[in-house]
Motif scaffolding. Structure first.
Motif, mmCIF file in Angstrom:
data_model
loop_
_atom_site.group_PDB
_atom_site.id
_atom_site.type_symbol
_atom_site.label_atom_id
_atom_site.label_comp_id
_atom_site.label_asym_id
_atom_site.label_seq_id
_atom_site.Cartn_x
_atom_site.Cartn_y
_atom_site.Cartn_z
ATOM 1 N N GLU A 204 113.177 -8.139 -64.898
ATOM 2 C CA GLU A 204 113.152 -6.860 -65.625
ATOM 3 C C GLU A 204 114.512 -6.166 -65.580
ATOM 4 O OE1 GLU A 204 109.903 -4.626 -64.011
ATOM 5 O OE2 GLU A 204 108.395 -5.770 -65.142
ATOM 6 N N GLN A 205 115.218 -6.303 -64.472
ATOM 7 C CA GLN A 205 116.538 -5.683 -64.358
ATOM 8 C C GLN A 205 117.494 -6.238 -65.415
ATOM 9 O OE1 GLN A 205 117.636 -3.065 -62.493
ATOM 10 N NE2 GLN A 205 119.468 -3.306 -63.770
ATOM 11 N N THR A 206 117.330 -7.519 -65.739
ATOM 12 C CA THR A 206 118.202 -8.124 -66.748
ATOM 13 C C THR A 206 118.035 -7.447 -68.102
ATOM 14 O OG1 THR A 206 118.109 -10.226 -65.577
ATOM 15 C CG2 THR A 206 118.832 -10.310 -67.846
ATOM 16 N N PHE A 207 116.804 -7.027 -68.429
ATOM 17 C CA PHE A 207 116.599 -6.300 -69.681
ATOM 18 C C PHE A 207 117.247 -4.916 -69.632
ATOM 19 C CE2 PHE A 207 113.534 -9.581 -70.618
ATOM 20 C CZ PHE A 207 113.599 -9.672 -71.996
ATOM 21 N N HIS A 208 117.228 -4.280 -68.465
ATOM 22 C CA HIS A 208 117.940 -3.005 -68.314
ATOM 23 C C HIS A 208 119.447 -3.225 -68.475
ATOM 24 C CE1 HIS A 208 114.698 -0.226 -67.048
ATOM 25 N NE2 HIS A 208 114.130 -1.317 -66.566
ATOM 26 N N ASP A 209 119.937 -4.340 -67.942
ATOM 27 C CA ASP A 209 121.356 -4.673 -68.109
ATOM 28 C C ASP A 209 121.691 -4.872 -69.589
ATOM 29 O OD1 ASP A 209 121.515 -4.626 -65.358
ATOM 30 O OD2 ASP A 209 121.496 -6.814 -65.123
ATOM 31 N N PHE A 210 120.785 -5.562 -70.298
ATOM 32 C CA PHE A 210 120.985 -5.764 -71.741
ATOM 33 C C PHE A 210 121.021 -4.423 -72.465
ATOM 34 C CE2 PHE A 210 118.953 -6.159 -75.959
ATOM 35 C CZ PHE A 210 119.939 -6.899 -76.601
ATOM 36 N N ALA A 211 120.075 -3.534 -72.139
ATOM 37 C CA ALA A 211 120.050 -2.201 -72.760
ATOM 38 C C ALA A 211 121.366 -1.474 -72.514
ATOM 39 C CB ALA A 211 118.880 -1.390 -72.214
ATOM 40 N N GLY A 212 121.960 -1.703 -71.342
ATOM 41 C CA GLY A 212 123.229 -1.056 -70.997
ATOM 42 C C GLY A 212 124.397 -1.502 -71.855
ATOM 43 N N LEU A 213 124.255 -2.640 -72.546
ATOM 44 C CA LEU A 213 125.332 -3.112 -73.415
ATOM 45 C C LEU A 213 125.570 -2.177 -74.598
ATOM 46 C CD1 LEU A 213 124.496 -6.939 -73.699
ATOM 47 C CD2 LEU A 213 126.276 -5.883 -72.306
ATOM 48 N N LEU A 214 124.560 -1.339 -74.910
ATOM 49 C CA LEU A 214 124.666 -0.523 -76.112
ATOM 50 C C LEU A 214 125.404 0.792 -75.902
ATOM 51 C CD1 LEU A 214 121.806 -2.273 -76.699
ATOM 52 C CD2 LEU A 214 122.123 -0.984 -78.789
ATOM 53 N N ASP A 215 125.753 1.132 -74.680
ATOM 54 C CA ASP A 215 126.407 2.409 -74.420
ATOM 55 C C ASP A 215 125.637 3.531 -75.117
ATOM 56 O OD1 ASP A 215 128.423 1.297 -72.876
ATOM 57 O OD2 ASP A 215 129.634 0.804 -74.607
ATOM 58 N N TYR A 216 126.298 4.196 -76.050
ATOM 59 C CA TYR A 216 125.653 5.303 -76.760
ATOM 60 C C TYR A 216 125.130 4.862 -78.118
ATOM 61 C CZ TYR A 216 128.041 7.924 -73.148
ATOM 62 O OH TYR A 216 128.475 8.380 -71.931
ATOM 63 N N LYS A 217 125.087 3.591 -78.332
ATOM 64 C CA LYS A 217 124.585 3.082 -79.605
ATOM 65 C C LYS A 217 123.065 3.103 -79.587
ATOM 66 C CE LYS A 217 128.692 0.219 -79.604
ATOM 67 N NZ LYS A 217 129.200 -1.143 -79.404
ATOM 68 N N LYS A 218 122.438 2.417 -80.537
ATOM 69 C CA LYS A 218 121.004 2.623 -80.763
ATOM 70 C C LYS A 218 120.143 1.520 -80.143
ATOM 71 C CE LYS A 218 122.125 5.125 -84.979
ATOM 72 N NZ LYS A 218 122.226 5.075 -86.430
#
Length: 455
Positions: A204-218
């Motif tokens: 699950e942490q890996t998905f949070h890491d992926f979400a973090g790739l977007l910075d302030y994007k959508k």
């Protein structure tokens, strides 16, 4: 593409894979000379050969033309499914030719266009396919790398230009961390690939890491996903479906965005999970800037993805449905869809478990999801890249299902050669065949026999 500008020849090891073949088509279209290896001939490898891509089926480095071994102008792409000991891969590495994973190539391409990436344990293939279809039909210049064959176009690669890239963001081997997404969607984060990740928390942490790739994007997330983002759902969300009805096997609904409601959307795919997938695709297209009216018209013409609740036979005497489901949540989604479409019919399911590790990790969950059907037959576990695990067999799963209070009337383990006889003996009109291994070969054989019988 900047990083491949000097490359003239690209060689794919595992070119017949659904993700690899889309990339091969892309580079072939870009003017590169493309070739590759795969273990077996399939309909997909045959299509690639028909398109002018040379493929061979023996692990034989000496048979590869010299131009693909030129250190200055050649590039090798491989998939994590290929063993590190494979001779061609070993020899290429020894030769000094650049070798990179499929995910690295996708990452490079994602930096050259606006990247719309769909992640999730399940649903990402259908969601990305719907998204690609929506953009293509709305006249957006899109390049789409799909993880399945789009029924309408009979391909996993769709291109009308290079303004936007649509791609599946694959969690296996943390591949999606190579991408540079501008807009992303997450369909589900139910645990999987625990042979790679070790435990649910790391997964699950890996998905949070992926979400973090977007910075302030959508970032858009399904209503069931516990990651901060714009929520999309059938029940709840900034984007949601309201006034949902089923008419002749299709969903009719209105799309609510905040306080605004847009009427008259139609989705031809069965199953609440597919309605969720369609909503996420609509939301991502909206966030990119496509007009609602264009999306409404486009969605109604989406025909689906091969092996996602695909009707192989649909006659008065026989219905044969083919689905790629290989995770307990996906099997339950198929169950919901088939019950919604056929509320009064008995359902026979044939399931081929995929991977010993997945069967071990989710034995209880598989038992519950499969136990919902009326009759059940299991094929032996498809090992893919794995060696057997002691005590983990289809027979063990069968025994676990028999322990349920509410269970199928028939539960058995079958050899492939006995499939046709068993289905005839069960005398059940509605047959659903599911799995991600080589069950598709058996489905094709049965389809041909049943259709021939119908004639």
């Amino acid at each position: 593409m900047t990083s491949l500008q000097h490359i003239t020849h690209v060689y794919f090891i595992g070119i017949g894979g659904i993700g690899m073949s889309a990339l091969a088509r892309y580079l072939h279209e870009q003017g590169k000379v493309v070739a590759g290896y795969d273990r077996v001939t399939t309909a997909l490898t045959q299509q690639l050969e028909d398109e002018g891509i040379h493929i061979h089926y023996d692990d034989n480095f000496s048979a590869i033309p010299a131009a693909f071994k030129n250190v200055s102008t050649a590039q090798v792409i491989y998939t994590p499914a290929v063993p590190a000991t494979m001779d061609e891969l070993v020899r290429f590495r020894e030769s000094g030719v650049s070798t990179i994973k499929r995910a690295q190539l996708l990452g490079q391409i994602s930096q050259t266009m606006t990247c719309l990436a769909v992640a999730g344990t399940h649903g990402k293939t259908t969601t990305s396919a719907i998204l690609a279809h929506l953009l293509y039909k709305s006249d957006v210049k899109v390049t789409a790398f799909c993880g399945g064959i789009l029924e309408e176009f009979k391909t996993n690669y769709l291109c009308s230009g290079t303004d936007v890239m649509v791609v599946e963001a694959d969690e296996f081997d943390r591949s999606f961390m190579q991408l540079s997404p501008d807009i992303a969607g997450i369909t589900a984060i139910d645990a999987d690939h625990l042979d790679i990740y070790g435990d649910v928390e790391t997964f699950e942490q890996t998905f949070h890491d992926f979400a973090g790739l977007l910075d302030y994007k959508k970032l858009l997330v399904n209503e069931q996903v516990s990651i901060d983002g714009i929520v999309v759902g059938v029940q709840n969300g900034y984007y949601k479906a309201v006034e949902v009805t089923v008419v002749n096997g299709s969903y009719h609904f209105d799309l609510q965005i905040g306080e605004s409601i847009y009427k008259g959307f139609v989705l031809q795919l069965p199953g609440k999970h597919n309605l969720s997938n369609a909503l996420l695709a609509l939301a991502m297209a909206m966030e990119y800037g496509v007009e609602v009216e264009k999306l409404r018209l486009a969605l109604g013409s989406f025909q689906g993805v091969e092996r996602r609740f695909t009707y192989r036979v649909n006659t008065v005497d026989r219905v044969l449905i083919d689905d790629y489901a290989h995770h307990p949540t996906e099997i339950s989604a198929v169950h919901q869809a088939v019950r919604e479409m056929y509320p009064d019919e008995e359902v026979l399911v044939i399931f081929q478990p995929h991977l010993f590790s997945r069967t071990k990790d989710f034995m209880e969950e598989f038992a519950f999801s499969l136990g919902q059907f009326d009759k059940l037959a299991l094929l032996d576990i498809y090992p893919a890249r794995e060696l057997p695990i002691e005590g983990i067999t289809s027979q063990a799963l069968c025994s676990k299902i028999k322990e349920l209070d509410k269970k199928p009337a028939v539960i058995t383990v079958l050899d492939k050669e006995d499939l046709e006889e068993f289905i005839v003996e069960m005398n059940t009109r509605l047959v659903v065949m599911i799995g991600a291994g080589d069950i598709g070969i058996e489905i094709q054989k049965l389809t041909n026999k049943f259709l021939k019988h119908e004639r």
